[in-house]
Design an enzyme around this catalytic site. Structure first.
Site, PDB file in Angstrom:
ATOM      1  N   SER A   1       0.827  -1.206   0.000  1.00  0.00           N
ATOM      2  CA  SER A   1       0.000   0.000   0.000  1.00  0.00           C
ATOM      3  C   SER A   1       0.867   1.265   0.000  1.00  0.00           C
ATOM      4  O   SER A   1       1.855   1.355   0.732  1.00  0.00           O
ATOM      5  CB  SER A   1      -0.893  -0.021   1.238  1.00  0.00           C
TER       6      SER A   1
ATOM      7  N   CYS B   1      -2.081   2.957  13.917  1.00  0.00           N
ATOM      8  CA  CYS B   1      -2.659   4.252  14.269  1.00  0.00           C
ATOM      9  C   CYS B   1      -3.114   4.211  15.719  1.00  0.00           C
ATOM     10  O   CYS B   1      -3.697   3.215  16.153  1.00  0.00           O
ATOM     11  CB  CYS B   1      -3.857   4.512  13.361  1.00  0.00           C
TER      12      CYS B   1
END
Ligand SMILES: Cc1cc2nc3c(=O)[nH]c(=O)nc-3n(C[C@H](O)[C@H](O)[C@H](O)COP(=O)(O)O)c2cc1C
Length: 322
Positions: A32, A145
Site C-alpha cells: 500500500s 494508528c
C-alpha cells in the site's frame, strides 16, 4: 520510459493463485502507498493495463476525512532503503469514492482498499462504505494508528486489535486483511487476536519507526514529521523473521513484504510462511518490479512449501537470540 515487458509474462503460466476466495494470476501484489496506479496510468497510458505489474492492486491508505500529510522533508534515503514521513495524505472517503475508485476499478486486477481510522467506529464506517462497492475485492486495515480514546496504538496491542475487529467484522462480508505493525512487542500475538476476532488474512511488515538527523542542524531531525518509517532492503531480514513468527501462530493467509527486490527475496518470504508477497520500495526504483519479480519467482518455482494452504513449517522453529 516505455512500459514494455520483453521477458515472458508471469501471467502466461496458466496457474492461478487463490487468496481469500480471490483468484490471482501470480503471488505478487504491491505494498500500500508505494505504487500510484492513477499517476502510472497517466504516464504510461493503457500500456499499464496490458502489463499491470501486480496480481492485485492495494490502494494507499484512505481515511474518513482528507489529510494533508506531514510537513516536508518527507523522505530520507538510506544505504539500503529509505525512511518516509509522508503522513498518509489522501482525499478522504468522499474524495476517494468520487475520484479514485472509478479509475482504480478500471485496473485489470482485483482491487484491495486499505483503510485507517483513529477509532474502531471510524474504521467501521470506512469498511461499511466499501462493503457495498462491487469494485472492491477486499479491504486491508492499516492498524498502525493510535486509538484516540485509549491512546494505544491499535495494532500494537492484541486487545485493541480484537476490539477493532469486533467493530468492523459485522460490517462487511468482504475479506478483511489486517496489516500488522512491526513496531510492537509481538506482531504474532496481534495476528492471533486478529484471527480469533474474524480477520481473513494478515499482511506484514509495515514500516519500522526510524529517524535521520539533519546534517546541517545538529540535534534536529531531518524529516518534517520527526520520525518516519523505514522500508526497503534494510527491513528484509526483519520481515522474514516476523512472517515466520506469525506463521507459527496463525493459520490465516499471510501477505509478506519488506525489502523484496528479486524473485529470490519473494521465494524466501513464501518459504518463511507467506502466501502472497508485497513489493513496496523497489517499485520507486523500477515501476515494473512487480512483474519482473513475478517472472523471476516463476522461474525459481512459485509454489510455497510451507504456507497455510499446504503444510506445517518444514524447518526448525524460531530460536532465541544469543
Ligand atoms: C513511501 C511509502 C508510503 C507508504 N504508504 C503506506 C500506506 O499508505 N499504507 C500502508 O498500509 N502502508 C504504507 N507503506 C508501507 C508499505 O506498504 C510496506 O508495508 C513497507 O514499505 C514494507 O515493504 P517494502 O520494504 O517493500 O517497501 C508505505 C511505504 C512507503 C515506502
Amino acid at each position: 520510459m516505455s512500459f514494455v515487458l520483453r521477458s515472458s509474462q508471469a501471467q502466461t503460466s496458466g496457474r492461478r493463485y487463490g487468496f481469500c476466495g480471490i483468484e490471482l494470476a501470480h503471488p505478487i501484489v504491491n505494498g500500500s502507498g508505494t505504487f500510484d496506479a492513477i499517476a502510472a496510468r497517466r504516464a504510461f497510458g493503457d500500456a499499464l493495463l496490458d502489463r499491470f505489474p501486480f496480481a492485485a492492486f492495494v490502494s494507499k491508505t484512505v481515511t474518513l476525512e482528507p489529510r494533508q500529510g506531514n510537513p516536508p522533508p518527507r523522505l530520507w534515503e538510506l544505504g539500503a532503503g529509505m525512511i518516509n514521513s509522508i503522513g498518509l495524505p489522501n482525499k478522504g472517503l468522499a474524495g476517494y469514492l468520487a475520484d479514485d475508485l472509478p479509475q482504480l476499478a478500471e485496473l485489470p486486477v482485483p482491487l484491495i482498499v486499505n483503510v485507517m481510522g483513529s477509532s474502531p467506529d471510524q474504521v467501521a464506517t470506512l469498511v461499511a462504505a466499501f462493503a457495498e462497492r462491487d469494485e472492491v475485492a477486499a479491504l486491508e486495515l492499516n492498524i498502525s494508528c493510535p486509538n484516540v480514546r485509549t491512546g494505544l496504538l491499535m495494532g500494537a496491542d492484541p486487545g485493541e486489535t480484537a476490539a477493532l475487529l469486533d467493530a468492523v467484522r459485522p460490517r462487511t462480508a468482504k475479506p478483511l486483511i489486517v496489516k500488522l505493525t512491526p513496531n510492537c512487542a509481538s506482531p504474532a500475538a496481534v495476528a492471533a487476536a486478529a484471527e480469533q476476532h474474524g480477520a481473513d488474512a494478515v499482511s506484514l511488515v509495515n514500516t519500522l519507526r526510524g529517524m535521520a538527523m539533519d546534517p546541517r542542524r545538529p540535534g534536529e531531525p531531518w524529516l518534517g514529521g520527526g520520525t518516519g518509517g523505514v522500508s526497503g532492503p534494510a527491513v528484509r531480514t526483519i520481515a522474514l523473521a516476523q512472517v515466520r513468527e506469525v506463521r507459527e501462530r496463525v493459520r490465516l493467509p499471510i501477505v509478506g513484504m519488506g525489502g523484496v527486490q528479486t524473485g529470490r527475496h519473494a521465494r524466501d518470504l513464501l518459504d518463511a510462511g507467506a502466501d502472497l508477497v508485497g513489493v513496496g520500495t523497489e517499485s520507486f526504483r523500477d515501476p515494473l518490479a512487480g512483474n519482473r519479480i513475478a517472472v523471476e519467482l516463476q522461474r525459481i518455482g512459485a509454489n510455497s512449501g510451507m504456507n497455510g494452504a499446504t503444510s506445517q513449517p518444514a524447518r526448525p522453529r524460531i530460536s532465541q537470540n544469543s
